[in-house]
Design an enzyme around this catalytic site. Structure first.
Site, short mmCIF file in Angstrom:
data_model
loop_
_atom_site.label_atom_id
_atom_site.label_comp_id
_atom_site.label_asym_id
_atom_site.label_seq_id
_atom_site.Cartn_x
_atom_site.Cartn_y
_atom_site.Cartn_z
N GLU A 110 0.86 -1.19 0.00
CA GLU A 110 0.00 0.00 0.00
C GLU A 110 0.90 1.24 0.00
O GLU A 110 2.12 1.12 0.02
CB GLU A 110 -0.94 -0.03 1.21
CG GLU A 110 -1.87 -1.23 1.19
CD GLU A 110 -2.95 -1.18 2.25
OE1 GLU A 110 -3.52 -0.10 2.47
OE2 GLU A 110 -3.21 -2.22 2.87
N HIS A 225 -8.58 9.72 5.18
CA HIS A 225 -8.19 8.79 4.11
C HIS A 225 -8.38 9.48 2.76
O HIS A 225 -9.42 10.10 2.52
CB HIS A 225 -9.05 7.51 4.17
CG HIS A 225 -8.45 6.38 3.40
ND1 HIS A 225 -8.44 6.37 2.03
CD2 HIS A 225 -7.82 5.25 3.79
CE1 HIS A 225 -7.83 5.27 1.62
NE2 HIS A 225 -7.44 4.57 2.67
N ARG A 267 -0.67 8.87 3.47
CA ARG A 267 -2.07 9.32 3.42
C ARG A 267 -2.26 10.82 3.61
O ARG A 267 -3.03 11.45 2.89
CB ARG A 267 -2.88 8.57 4.49
CG ARG A 267 -3.04 7.15 4.13
CD ARG A 267 -3.82 6.38 5.13
NE ARG A 267 -4.02 5.04 4.62
CZ ARG A 267 -4.58 4.06 5.30
NH1 ARG A 267 -5.00 4.25 6.53
NH2 ARG A 267 -4.72 2.88 4.76
N HIS A 328 -10.93 9.03 8.78
CA HIS A 328 -10.74 7.57 8.73
C HIS A 328 -10.20 6.99 10.02
O HIS A 328 -10.69 5.96 10.49
CB HIS A 328 -9.78 7.27 7.58
CG HIS A 328 -9.53 5.80 7.38
ND1 HIS A 328 -10.54 4.90 7.14
CD2 HIS A 328 -8.37 5.08 7.36
CE1 HIS A 328 -10.02 3.69 6.99
NE2 HIS A 328 -8.72 3.77 7.13
N ARG A 363 -0.63 7.45 10.44
CA ARG A 363 -0.46 5.99 10.45
C ARG A 363 -0.09 5.45 9.07
O ARG A 363 -0.71 5.81 8.07
CB ARG A 363 -1.77 5.33 10.91
CG ARG A 363 -1.82 3.84 10.70
CD ARG A 363 -3.03 3.24 11.32
NE ARG A 363 -4.26 3.53 10.64
CZ ARG A 363 -4.83 2.74 9.73
NH1 ARG A 363 -4.26 1.61 9.36
NH2 ARG A 363 -5.99 3.06 9.19
C1 FAD Z 1 -13.37 1.18 6.25
C2 FAD Z 1 -12.15 0.89 7.08
C3 FAD Z 1 -11.10 0.17 6.52
C4 FAD Z 1 -9.95 -0.11 7.27
N1 FAD Z 1 -8.96 -0.86 6.72
C5 FAD Z 1 -7.89 -1.22 7.48
C6 FAD Z 1 -6.89 -2.10 6.97
O1 FAD Z 1 -6.98 -2.57 5.85
N2 FAD Z 1 -5.84 -2.41 7.77
C7 FAD Z 1 -5.71 -1.91 9.04
O2 FAD Z 1 -4.72 -2.22 9.72
N3 FAD Z 1 -6.66 -1.09 9.56
C8 FAD Z 1 -7.73 -0.74 8.82
N4 FAD Z 1 -8.70 0.07 9.34
C9 FAD Z 1 -8.58 0.52 10.74
C10 FAD Z 1 -8.93 -0.62 11.68
O3 FAD Z 1 -10.00 -1.36 11.16
C11 FAD Z 1 -9.34 -0.10 13.06
O4 FAD Z 1 -8.43 0.86 13.49
C12 FAD Z 1 -9.34 -1.23 14.07
O5 FAD Z 1 -10.14 -2.28 13.60
C13 FAD Z 1 -9.85 -0.72 15.40
O6 FAD Z 1 -10.15 -1.82 16.22
P1 FAD Z 1 -10.71 -1.54 17.68
O7 FAD Z 1 -10.88 -2.88 18.32
O8 FAD Z 1 -9.85 -0.55 18.35
O9 FAD Z 1 -12.12 -0.81 17.45
P2 FAD Z 1 -13.45 -1.25 16.71
O10 FAD Z 1 -13.26 -2.46 15.90
O11 FAD Z 1 -14.01 -0.07 16.03
O12 FAD Z 1 -14.41 -1.64 17.91
C14 FAD Z 1 -14.90 -0.66 18.81
C15 FAD Z 1 -15.91 -1.31 19.72
O13 FAD Z 1 -16.20 -0.44 20.81
C16 FAD Z 1 -17.61 -0.41 21.03
N5 FAD Z 1 -17.93 0.84 21.73
C17 FAD Z 1 -17.67 2.12 21.38
N6 FAD Z 1 -18.08 2.99 22.33
C18 FAD Z 1 -18.62 2.22 23.31
C19 FAD Z 1 -19.25 2.50 24.56
N7 FAD Z 1 -19.37 3.75 25.04
N8 FAD Z 1 -19.73 1.46 25.30
C20 FAD Z 1 -19.63 0.17 24.85
N9 FAD Z 1 -19.04 -0.15 23.69
C21 FAD Z 1 -18.54 0.86 22.94
C22 FAD Z 1 -18.20 -0.55 19.64
O14 FAD Z 1 -19.56 -0.95 19.69
C23 FAD Z 1 -17.26 -1.62 19.07
O15 FAD Z 1 -17.68 -2.90 19.48
C24 FAD Z 1 -9.86 0.36 8.60
C25 FAD Z 1 -10.90 1.09 9.16
C26 FAD Z 1 -12.04 1.36 8.41
C27 FAD Z 1 -13.14 2.15 9.03
#
Ligand code: FAD
Length: 432
Positions: A110, A225, A267, A328, A363
């Site tokens: 990428e 993004h 980015r 993003h 990032r």
């Molecule tokens: C479209 C898209 C494409 C991406 N592509 C990539 C990629 O190819 N490679 C890469 O490395 N990264 C990528 N990313 C970034 C990556 O997906 C995220 O940074 C990562 O998955 C975050 O994981 P997380 O567990 O921190 O949060 P998330 O997976 O977002 O989970 C957050 C959780 O917290 C919960 N939550 C939030 N607030 C509260 C609250 N007050 N009380 C209870 N629960 C709550 C939500 O319901 C959810 O379950 C992408 C992101 C997006 C949006």
């Protein structure tokens, strides 16, 4: 309610933390929405890994360069060196990554990566990783899930966390005591009109941290993004046109069909160039051409993107698609050490909501899933080693304090971001 470990969020960081905790600990995972509505499920491009010792220096340098050398070098080292372990865990759980005919992993590239080093599953890598994790965690007897349960506050005293206050599915406010609380609440895209994130990700943990004086870091480091599909209709969230599309050869054109930029810039720099071009052209988007990718590769690697574009009226095999930058990713967050511990005792933060400095100011593509997993495992390791059991007198919850909370919290976070005044944040994009 009482549990040993309260994990807030069911994305990849929360789930992987649970997988790595001892089986004799009772774990409660709560999530604001259903179990699968989180950004981890949306990740398209893939996950970076250290594919050989020879690639270490180059991977390290690419991460630092993309982050404008503001990265925490120790965090970067930890992330890269632990990537083979994390990948091995995922494969052992059953996650499937693209392989060649001989069964060797295929790596894609990428923007701002010197070499291909990203493992992927078509263009739905996040769904593959996170659904595998979810399946494994559901098999554990020591884990309970509560959906549609929102963390609204922490139970804390003298800088020690004793659990959380939640709003349940039926609107009740109640406390959950825990020896350890892990914030895995993801990003802040829900604060924006145009973002690739789920709308319910509004940085609640940050608001709660601000309320209790828990240290934050770099809340103005917000990634836009460069390429999301342009639409003039109101949308739930902007659809990402993954960076790996450009990594595989897609090109960007101005309104006259001329290339105007190196598509593989980091980015933040590419976003800036696109904004400048849009201003010059007086347009709301630029064009992205996927026809420059060999047809077989396009079909096999990006079926989800092809299908979504088709639904929106674009045939990527025949025409360019309009793309525009959108919010993003959040590089800043709740300040944590290398074990994901916050400035408050017994409180951890992992994934996008945490800031261990690994990404610096910007990032590098596909470092987020990896970082979320590596540092969630480290939080689990530290919790496993702690033998302390906490006790707190039952608390008297002031339920009135949680009325109209969403707006109060939104305001708190936005004010803090504005105070740190990041140049992109002050655009009209804010305030969804
Ligand atoms: C479209 C898209 C494409 C991406 N592509 C990539 C990629 O190819 N490679 C890469 O490395 N990264 C990528 N990313 C970034 C990556 O997906 C995220 O940074 C990562 O998955 C975050 O994981 P997380 O567990 O921190 O949060 P998330 O997976 O977002 O989970 C957050 C959780 O917290 C919960 N939550 C939030 N607030 C509260 C609250 N007050 N009380 C209870 N629960 C709550 C939500 O319901 C959810 O379950 C992408 C992101 C997006 C949006």
């Amino acid at each position: 309610m009482k549990t040993d470990v309260l994990i807030v969020g069911s994305g990849c960081s929360g789930l992987y933390c649970a997988m790595n905790l001892p089986r004799d600990k009772q774990i409660l995972i709560i999530t604001k929405s259903d179990l699968e509505s989180n950004d981890s499920f949306l990740a398209q491009g893939g996950m970076c890994v250290l594919k050989s010792k020879e690639d270490y220096q180059s991977y390290f340098e690419d991460t630092l360069k993309a982050g404008h050398y503001e990265n925490d070098k120790k965090s970067v080292e930890i992330m890269i060196k632990n990537s083979p372990d994390v990948l091995a865990d995922l494969i052992s759980y059953g996650a499937d990554f693209q392989k060649d005919r001989a069964g060797n992993l295929i790596y894609t590239k990428e923007g701002a990566h010197t070499h291909p080093r990203i493992v992927y599953h078509e263009d739905v890598t996040g769904r593959e990783i996170t659904s595998t994790l979810l399946h494994k965690v559901k098999e554990l007897d020591n884990v309970t899930f509560l959906e549609y349960t929102t963390l609204v506050d922490l139970i804390c005293e003298n800088n020690c966390c004793y659990g959380g206050v939640v709003r349940t599915k039926d609107g009740k406010i109640q406390s959950i005591e825990a020896d350890h609380t892990v914030l895995a609440t993801g990003g802040i895209g829900g604060l924006y009109k145009h973002s690739t994130n789920f709308k319910h990700l509004t940085g609640d943990s940050l608001a709660i941290a601000l309320k209790h004086g828990i240290e934050l870091e770099h809340v103005d480091y917000i990634q836009i993004h460069p390429t999301t599909l342009y639409s003039d209709k109101p949308e739930d969230r902007s659809f990402l046109i993954s960076e790996s599309v450009r990594g595989e050869g897609a090109k960007l054109y101005d309104k006259n069909g001329h290339r105007f930029v190196d598509e593989l810039l980091p980015r933040d720099l590419l976003t800036q160039k696109i904004h400048e071009q849009m201003e010059k052209d007086g347009t709301d988007y630029v064009w992205e051409d996927l026809r420059t990718i060999p047809e077989e590769e396009l079909k096999n690697h990006f079926p989800n993107i092809i299908e979504h574009c088709k639904q929106m009226g674009y045939d990527v095999f025949k025409e360019c698609i309009p793309v525009v930058p959108a919010q993003h990713y959040f590089m800043g967050g709740i300040k944590v050490n290398h074990e994901s511990h916050t400035s408050m005792e017994h409180l951890y933060a992992v994934g996008e909501t945490a800031c261990n400095g690994v990404h610096g100011r910007n990032r590098l593509a596909s470092n987020s899933l990896l970082e979320s997993l590596v540092f969630a495992k480290r939080a689990a390791g530290e919790i496993a080693n702690c033998k302390v059991h906490l006790y707190h007198e039952p608390i008297d919850i002031d339920k009135e304090a949680y009325i109209d909370l969403e707006n109060k919290y939104r305001e708190l976070v936005l004010t803090e971001i504005e105070r740190q005044s990041h140049k992109y944040v002050r655009s009209s994009n804010i305030g969804a």
